[in-house]
Each structure stands twice: as C-alpha cells, then as structure tokens.
Design an enzyme around this catalytic site. Structure first.
Site, PDB file in Angstrom:
ATOM      1  CG  HIS A  31      13.223  -3.553 -14.582  1.00  0.00           C
ATOM      2  ND1 HIS A  31      13.942  -4.080 -15.628  1.00  0.00           N
ATOM      3  CD2 HIS A  31      12.451  -4.570 -14.120  1.00  0.00           C
ATOM      4  CE1 HIS A  31      13.626  -5.365 -15.778  1.00  0.00           C
ATOM      5  NE2 HIS A  31      12.716  -5.681 -14.863  1.00  0.00           N
ATOM      6  CG  HIS A  58      -0.178   0.083   2.519  1.00  0.00           C
ATOM      7  ND1 HIS A  58       0.202   1.265   3.119  1.00  0.00           N
ATOM      8  CD2 HIS A  58       0.284  -0.898   3.329  1.00  0.00           C
ATOM      9  CE1 HIS A  58       0.849   1.017   4.242  1.00  0.00           C
ATOM     10  NE2 HIS A  58       0.919  -0.299   4.388  1.00  0.00           N
TER      11      HIS A  58
END
Length: 200
Positions: A132, A123
């Site tokens: 990446h 979250h």
C-alpha cells in the site's frame, strides 16, 4: 464485478470503478450489520460461482488472506483515468491506481497493491505484491518495496533504497537508508523504532 470490503476505502474504489465504466454488482463484507454502501447492496457471503473481484480493503494482510481463501476469483485491475501511467509500466492483477497518481517508465507493480491518491513513483521502481503506497508518497527512481509493506501518507524515499517485506513506513518519514524486513520506521531522517519477525 464485486468489491470485497464495504469500508471507507471501498467507497473510493467504487467511484473509481464507476469512472472506468465497470458495473458493480455488490459489495462483499464479513460484517453482518452492513446492508448497503453508497447505492450498492452488501453481501455477507461469497456468491457460489466464479466472479470478477477487486479487494477494496486497505489492510495488506487482510488482502493477502482473502486471496489465499478464494482461488476462483477473477481479479480486476483499476486505473483511474486521471492518473498518469507510463506505457512501459507493468501492473499486476487486483491492483488499483487512484486519482493523481504518477508512475514513470519501467516500473513494476505487483498484484493486489494500492497506489493511493497523488502518489508518485519514479523510474525503475519495483513494488511487490500486497503493498500500500499511501496518498502523496514520493518514491524516487530505483526504489524496491517488498511484499506487504505500507508506506505512510506523505513519506519520501530517496533513489536506490530497498524497503523489506511487511514494513511500516510512518507518515511523513524521509527514508535515506535501506529498511530491513518487518521494521517500523518514522521521522526525518527515518529511524527504525520497532522490528518484528515475519509470520505471514
């Protein structure tokens, strides 16, 4: 759509595009020796008209260069159907989420990112453009990842950490403190082994 980059990563991207029902016209690749990848032709020049594109290259700097050089591309976002993405996640154009990815509530993911196989993002994380996130990475809640950073395979980042721009986090590293811009970090606990000035 066209895939820009006829690499090994490009093969995985092609199969995700197929899974999501996208029609692939061809790859675009700067290597003149490449003629066909999987079942698709490889073009060595960009078509002279507006096209839908996903950049299928793992290198973050290269993806950013291609975006700078091609202002007329319409960028596609791909989400593998076997990923689990909260309905409250915001994802930028040109980003791909691969199989097994889990992204939880209130995460923001920027443009042209790779969220690779089985990565977990909890979250309230913020992932800036051209990042990446490698396979099996685990980001706890409220982690910030700056533009262009590469989080290596199997790395873990505890909650509330800030990772700067254009950093490299080594495979399997455990990040328990903030990482400055341009740093390379390895080990458990993660230690900076190299720093570089940013010229991006």
């Amino acid at each position: 759509m066209y895939l820009y980059g006829a690499s090994g990563h490009g093969k995985v991207v092609a199969e995700i595009a197929e899974e999501t029902g996208c029609k692939i016209e061809a790859y675009i690749d700067e290597n003149p020796l490449k003629e066909r990848v999987l079942s698709y032709p490889v073009l060595n020049e960009v078509p002279p008209h507006e096209i839908d594109v996903l950049i299928s290259i793992g290198n973050n700097k290269t993806r950013k260069r291609i975006v700078k050089e091609n202002e007329l591309f319409n960028y596609v976002t791909l989400i593998h159907p076997k990923s689990v993405i909260s309905k409250r996640v915001k994802i930028g154009e040109g980003t791909i989420a691969m199989p097994g990815v889990t992204v939880n509530a209130a995460v923001k993911i920027g443009k042209h990112c790779i969220i690779n196989t089985n990565a977990s993002i909890d979250h309230d994380c913020i992932i800036e453009d051209f990042v990446h996130i490698s396979p099996n990475v685990a980001l706890a809640g409220n982690v910030y990842v700056g533009e262009g950073s590469h989080i290596g395979i199997g790395a873990s980042v505890i909650q509330g950490i800030e990772i700067g721009k254009w950093c490299t986090i080594g495979a399997g590293a455990v990040i328990i403190s903030d990482v400055p811009d341009g740093a390379t970090v390895v080990g458990n606990p993660g230690k900076v082994i190299k720093s570089r000035s940013l010229k991006i």
